[in-house]
Design a protein around this motif. Sequence first.
Motif, short mmCIF file in Angstrom:
data_model
loop_
_atom_site.label_atom_id
_atom_site.label_comp_id
_atom_site.label_asym_id
_atom_site.label_seq_id
_atom_site.Cartn_x
_atom_site.Cartn_y
_atom_site.Cartn_z
N TYR A 101 -1.51 2.66 -4.59
CA TYR A 101 -1.74 3.66 -3.40
C TYR A 101 -0.50 3.88 -3.02
O TYR A 101 0.02 5.06 -2.83
CB TYR A 101 -2.76 3.20 -2.64
N GLU A 102 0.56 3.06 -2.55
CA GLU A 102 1.59 3.20 -1.93
C GLU A 102 2.72 3.65 -2.76
O GLU A 102 3.45 4.50 -2.31
CB GLU A 102 2.05 1.88 -1.18
N GLU A 105 2.16 7.30 -2.97
CA GLU A 105 2.48 8.05 -1.78
C GLU A 105 3.93 8.35 -1.32
O GLU A 105 4.24 9.13 -1.22
CB GLU A 105 1.53 7.37 -0.46
N LYS A 106 4.72 7.01 -1.56
CA LYS A 106 5.94 6.89 -1.25
C LYS A 106 7.07 7.56 -2.32
O LYS A 106 7.77 8.29 -1.91
CB LYS A 106 6.37 5.58 -0.81
N THR A 111 -0.60 12.40 -1.66
CA THR A 111 -1.31 12.04 -0.68
C THR A 111 -2.79 12.30 -0.40
O THR A 111 -3.59 11.62 0.44
CB THR A 111 -0.47 12.08 0.81
N ALA A 240 4.83 -6.15 -2.45
CA ALA A 240 3.85 -5.62 -2.67
C ALA A 240 2.57 -6.56 -3.16
O ALA A 240 2.90 -7.81 -3.50
CB ALA A 240 3.33 -4.37 -3.27
N ASP A 244 -3.24 -3.71 -3.75
CA ASP A 244 -3.15 -2.22 -3.38
C ASP A 244 -3.32 -1.42 -4.73
O ASP A 244 -3.08 -0.42 -4.90
CB ASP A 244 -1.84 -2.24 -3.02
N ALA A 274 5.15 0.43 -4.86
CA ALA A 274 6.38 1.37 -4.12
C ALA A 274 7.57 0.50 -4.08
O ALA A 274 7.44 -0.61 -4.41
CB ALA A 274 5.70 1.75 -2.78
#
Length: 309
Positions: A101-102, A105-106, A111, A240, A244, A274
């Motif tokens: 997920y991160e 997004e990053k 998002t 991480a 996740d 990420a």
Amino acid sequence: MTFALATLRVDGAPTPVLSLDDRSWALADIAPDALRPEPSRGLMNVFDHWERTEPLLVAAAERLAAGTDTTPPLPPSATLEEVLTPLQYPRKVVMTGANYYEHMEKDGGHTDWEKDKKIPLLFLKPPTTTLVGCGRTVRYPEQTEKFDYELELAVVIGRRARKLTPDNAMEHVAGYTIALDLSARDWQRHPRHLVKFDLFGGKAFDDSCPLGPAIVPARYVDEDDLRLRFHLNGELRQDANTKDMIWSIPEQLVRITEHVTLEPGDVVCTGTPAGVGLGSNRWMKPGDLLEGEITGLGRLTVEIVEDRV
């Protein structure tokens, strides 16, 4: 007690070993039946017959841990020439992209999306030309100016698997190791490509999948709670947890086996968190040292060198 399986070059020959408490024993010395019927295939033979060979390996490790087997371990590094990729060679290396997920997004800027309306991104790497052992060198792909890293948990298959379900998928997992999915981002997203996206040029080039140092049997691994950390030249870049993941390991295996049969020894790399260079526009170069760690699986280290050929 936890043990791992690796392949070392000993006196010039690839040698499958069992590692326990920082010592290694040749399987031929402590569990020769695990190498039958084809000892020359090394750990590939072991995973081809995992249901039969795993109990043999567990029993051998228990004897070594208890001191009832006094077989001497392999001698120090003077005799151990190098660490090879654990499997020589799996039939397939299946990769899952965009699975944290991160990271989405990053590093990807995504998002606003719903998992139930998406499917995982899957692709292949050719095993015999992309896999690199721990401590080895990776040749810099001269066609790229945006050379990037991705630390990933790798799954090793122990039973032939087709059309898996969420309920039976994990029964086909034999063990886990560490992988680096190296990427040429300017080829992965090449403006001259017909659809502006190319996983062949961007992902399948030579030396693009360091793997190892060893395979830890699944019975000793909590795959849903593993910490992943990647250092580039000593700088922490990724930190991480497998919690996740967008698609869990069973979900990935179900999706993969909708299309292809997974065979014993196949490797499935489960995506990266990420912190990759794509998000910061910071790229790798010759001389860089790459170090990836995952809880209980050790450390995978490689160095980038110029391609002299």
